[in-house]
Design a protein around this motif. Structure first.
Motif, PDB file in Angstrom:
ATOM      1  N   PRO A 158      88.420  20.251  79.296  1.00 50.03           N
ATOM      2  CA  PRO A 158      86.997  20.846  79.444  1.00 50.03           C
ATOM      3  C   PRO A 158      85.940  20.145  79.954  1.00 50.03           C
ATOM      4  CG  PRO A 158      88.366  20.957  77.227  1.00 50.03           C
ATOM      5  CD  PRO A 158      89.125  20.142  78.002  1.00 50.03           C
ATOM      6  N   LEU A 159      85.209  20.561  80.414  1.00 50.25           N
ATOM      7  CA  LEU A 159      83.932  19.934  81.104  1.00 50.25           C
ATOM      8  C   LEU A 159      82.877  19.794  80.064  1.00 50.25           C
ATOM      9  CD1 LEU A 159      83.412  22.103  84.203  1.00 50.25           C
ATOM     10  CD2 LEU A 159      84.708  20.032  84.268  1.00 50.25           C
ATOM     11  N   PRO A 160      82.234  18.655  80.182  1.00 45.18           N
ATOM     12  CA  PRO A 160      81.233  18.016  79.094  1.00 45.18           C
ATOM     13  C   PRO A 160      80.180  19.155  78.882  1.00 45.18           C
ATOM     14  CG  PRO A 160      81.408  16.523  81.027  1.00 45.18           C
ATOM     15  CD  PRO A 160      82.328  17.566  81.476  1.00 45.18           C
ATOM     16  N   ASP A 161      79.929  19.484  77.655  1.00 46.63           N
ATOM     17  CA  ASP A 161      79.190  20.821  77.648  1.00 46.63           C
ATOM     18  C   ASP A 161      77.954  20.333  76.693  1.00 46.63           C
ATOM     19  OD1 ASP A 161      80.565  20.069  75.360  1.00 46.63           O
ATOM     20  OD2 ASP A 161      81.392  22.191  74.994  1.00 46.63           O
ATOM     21  N   ILE A 162      77.730  19.081  76.133  1.00 43.51           N
ATOM     22  CA  ILE A 162      76.772  18.710  75.334  1.00 43.51           C
ATOM     23  C   ILE A 162      76.096  17.370  76.000  1.00 43.51           C
ATOM     24  CG2 ILE A 162      76.195  17.549  73.049  1.00 43.51           C
ATOM     25  CD1 ILE A 162      76.696  20.495  72.873  1.00 43.51           C
ATOM     26  N   ASN A 167      68.450  23.588  76.953  1.00 39.84           N
ATOM     27  CA  ASN A 167      69.842  24.134  77.269  1.00 39.84           C
ATOM     28  C   ASN A 167      69.685  24.345  78.850  1.00 39.84           C
ATOM     29  OD1 ASN A 167      70.654  23.597  74.833  1.00 39.84           O
ATOM     30  ND2 ASN A 167      70.477  25.569  74.149  1.00 39.84           N
ATOM     31  N   PHE A 168      70.820  23.988  79.549  1.00 42.51           N
ATOM     32  CA  PHE A 168      70.875  23.968  81.030  1.00 42.51           C
ATOM     33  C   PHE A 168      71.976  24.500  81.610  1.00 42.51           C
ATOM     34  CE2 PHE A 168      71.383  19.707  80.507  1.00 42.51           C
ATOM     35  CZ  PHE A 168      71.963  19.199  81.606  1.00 42.51           C
ATOM     36  N   THR A 169      72.003  24.933  83.060  1.00 43.71           N
ATOM     37  CA  THR A 169      73.257  25.141  83.820  1.00 43.71           C
ATOM     38  C   THR A 169      73.066  24.580  85.034  1.00 43.71           C
ATOM     39  OG1 THR A 169      73.391  27.550  82.807  1.00 43.71           O
ATOM     40  CG2 THR A 169      74.506  26.979  84.781  1.00 43.71           C
ATOM     41  N   VAL A 170      74.237  23.827  85.553  1.00 43.26           N
ATOM     42  CA  VAL A 170      74.345  23.152  86.820  1.00 43.26           C
ATOM     43  C   VAL A 170      74.793  24.248  87.590  1.00 43.26           C
ATOM     44  CG1 VAL A 170      75.226  21.328  87.969  1.00 43.26           C
ATOM     45  CG2 VAL A 170      74.615  20.920  85.625  1.00 43.26           C
ATOM     46  N   GLN A 171      74.137  25.035  88.675  1.00 38.44           N
ATOM     47  CA  GLN A 171      74.707  25.860  89.428  1.00 38.44           C
ATOM     48  C   GLN A 171      75.704  25.454  90.500  1.00 38.44           C
ATOM     49  OE1 GLN A 171      74.403  28.946  88.546  1.00 38.44           O
ATOM     50  NE2 GLN A 171      72.611  29.126  87.219  1.00 38.44           N
ATOM     51  N   ASN A 172      76.363  26.222  91.119  1.00 31.18           N
ATOM     52  CA  ASN A 172      77.314  25.756  92.325  1.00 31.18           C
ATOM     53  C   ASN A 172      76.315  25.063  93.178  1.00 31.18           C
ATOM     54  OD1 ASN A 172      79.593  26.933  90.975  1.00 31.18           O
ATOM     55  ND2 ASN A 172      79.322  28.828  91.975  1.00 31.18           N
ATOM     56  N   PRO A 173      76.830  23.904  93.718  1.00 38.12           N
ATOM     57  CA  PRO A 173      76.022  23.301  94.931  1.00 38.12           C
ATOM     58  C   PRO A 173      75.869  24.184  96.212  1.00 38.12           C
ATOM     59  CG  PRO A 173      77.304  21.564  93.918  1.00 38.12           C
ATOM     60  CD  PRO A 173      77.868  22.885  93.385  1.00 38.12           C
ATOM     61  N   HIS A 204      71.298  18.889  74.020  1.00 38.00           N
ATOM     62  CA  HIS A 204      71.192  20.221  74.999  1.00 38.00           C
ATOM     63  C   HIS A 204      72.551  20.287  75.372  1.00 38.00           C
ATOM     64  CE1 HIS A 204      67.095  19.539  74.607  1.00 38.00           C
ATOM     65  NE2 HIS A 204      66.876  18.491  75.493  1.00 38.00           N
ATOM     66  N   THR A 205      72.830  21.819  75.544  1.00 34.44           N
ATOM     67  CA  THR A 205      74.242  22.482  75.849  1.00 34.44           C
ATOM     68  C   THR A 205      74.093  22.376  77.519  1.00 34.44           C
ATOM     69  OG1 THR A 205      73.425  24.651  75.752  1.00 34.44           O
ATOM     70  CG2 THR A 205      74.725  23.553  74.051  1.00 34.44           C
ATOM     71  N   ILE A 206      75.375  22.186  77.908  1.00 36.13           N
ATOM     72  CA  ILE A 206      75.368  22.027  79.579  1.00 36.13           C
ATOM     73  C   ILE A 206      76.414  23.203  79.999  1.00 36.13           C
ATOM     74  CG2 ILE A 206      75.989  20.737  81.707  1.00 36.13           C
ATOM     75  CD1 ILE A 206      75.767  18.263  79.913  1.00 36.13           C
ATOM     76  N   SER A 207      76.121  24.077  80.869  1.00 35.56           N
ATOM     77  CA  SER A 207      76.715  25.072  81.473  1.00 35.56           C
ATOM     78  C   SER A 207      77.245  24.642  82.890  1.00 35.56           C
ATOM     79  CB  SER A 207      76.428  26.366  81.357  1.00 35.56           C
ATOM     80  OG  SER A 207      76.174  26.865  79.808  1.00 35.56           O
ATOM     81  N   TRP A 208      78.111  24.953  83.318  1.00 38.55           N
ATOM     82  CA  TRP A 208      78.540  24.681  84.687  1.00 38.55           C
ATOM     83  C   TRP A 208      78.905  25.925  85.630  1.00 38.55           C
ATOM     84  CZ3 TRP A 208      78.379  19.557  86.220  1.00 38.55           C
ATOM     85  CH2 TRP A 208      78.212  18.598  85.266  1.00 38.55           C
ATOM     86  N   GLY A 209      78.444  25.991  86.896  1.00 38.54           N
ATOM     87  CA  GLY A 209      78.822  26.670  87.864  1.00 38.54           C
ATOM     88  C   GLY A 209      80.451  27.041  88.199  1.00 38.54           C
ATOM     89  N   ALA A 210      81.032  28.152  88.497  1.00 38.01           N
ATOM     90  CA  ALA A 210      82.200  28.572  88.814  1.00 38.01           C
ATOM     91  C   ALA A 210      83.016  27.418  89.563  1.00 38.01           C
ATOM     92  CB  ALA A 210      82.574  29.684  89.045  1.00 38.01           C
ATOM     93  N   ASN A 211      82.373  26.663  90.671  1.00 38.64           N
ATOM     94  CA  ASN A 211      83.021  25.988  91.508  1.00 38.64           C
ATOM     95  C   ASN A 211      83.440  24.497  90.833  1.00 38.64           C
ATOM     96  OD1 ASN A 211      81.117  26.499  94.326  1.00 38.64           O
ATOM     97  ND2 ASN A 211      82.562  27.771  93.410  1.00 38.64           N
TER      98      ASN A 211
END
Length: 267
Positions: free
Chosen positions: A243-247, A201-207, A228-235
């Motif tokens: 909703p943003l893709p989360d899987i 599982n991972f997070t794509v942080q704000n670029p 895997h789950t996907i989390s996204w930065g606040a940007n």
């Protein structure tokens, strides 16, 4: 023959039955172009009528107020339409027609071309080829390298007035593979398109180094395990408000648009 005109209708003397009969006869006359062996007695200037000359010839006439002018001939037996010989039609057109003989006689042939005519042979002989370029011809190798924008400058949106070559543009858009880690941070000065292969599982942080107006792609795939789950930065946000893709359960490509610094829009 179908010619008829009901004349002046007097409502005091014309009953409904007679009027219906008159209107029916008048309709038949209209529908058949007032066909008959001779001009209708009720003809008026500007009226079209059809003269039935024989079983193989109808003449379409227009009455000019004094004379019938034939504007077309029709053979009802063979369904052939023709123009009358005295109109700007058959005889006149045939006399002035561009036919094969005229084309052959006046055609532009090799013998009629002037000495300076542009011919295939002269194009080939005078074509600009590498061996004919002058020693001082403007080619890339002779232009100062600093005049060209680098791939890094293009990615950063800092090319200014520099020359952007197709080669450098392609380099600027090469994919950059991000680490297989629980947290990844894209750098827009480092790449336009990002490949992300994950085993957790991972997070794509704000670029970082966001470039307003930038359009690019995230290319996701599973390196192992999954989904895997996907989390996204606040940007990050959806341009559609969804909703943003989360899987991540298979490969997927997600385009992005940097609307402005601090706002990255996904579909």
């Amino acid at each position: 023959m179908s010619q008829f005109d009901f004349g002046t209708i007097n409502p005091d003397t014309k009953d409904g039955t007679t009027l219906a009969s008159d209107l029916g006869a008048w309709r038949d006359a209209l529908n058949t172009f007032h066909g008959g062996a001779s001009r209708p007695s009720y003809v008026q200037a500007g009226m079209l009528w059809r003269k039935e000359v024989s079983g193989t010839l109808w003449e379409l006439n227009i009455y000019d107020g004094s004379t019938d002018i034939v504007i077309a001939n029709i053979n009802p037996s063979t369904n052939v339409f023709s123009l009358p010989n005295d109109s700007v039609g058959n005889a006149a057109m045939q006399a002035n027609a561009i036919n094969t003989g005229n084309i052959v006689n006046l055609a532009v042939t090799a013998g009629k071309l002037g000495a300076d005519a542009v011919t295939t042979a002269k194009i080939i002989n005078l074509a600009v080829t590498a061996d004919k370029l002058a020693a001082n011809a403007v080619i890339r190798s002779k232009i100062d390298a600093s005049a060209f924008a680098s791939g890094a400058e293009i990615r950063a949106g800092q090319e200014g007035g520099a020359i952007v070559s197709p080669k450098d543009l392609a380099i600027a858009h090469q994919e950059l593979t991000l680490p297989n880690a629980a947290s990844v941070t894209p750098d827009m000065h480092a790449a336009v398109n990002f490949t992300i292969g994950q085993s957790q599982n991972f997070t794509v942080q704000n670029p970082i180094n966001q470039v307003s107006g930038r359009v690019g792609l995230f290319l996701f795939f599973i390196a192992s395990g999954g989904p895997h789950t996907i989390s996204w930065g606040a940007n990050f946000s959806s341009i559609k408000g969804e909703p943003l893709p989360d899987i991540l359960d298979s490969g997927m490509i997600i385009p992005y648009y940097c609307e402005f610094v601090g706002s990255i829009r996904l579909p």
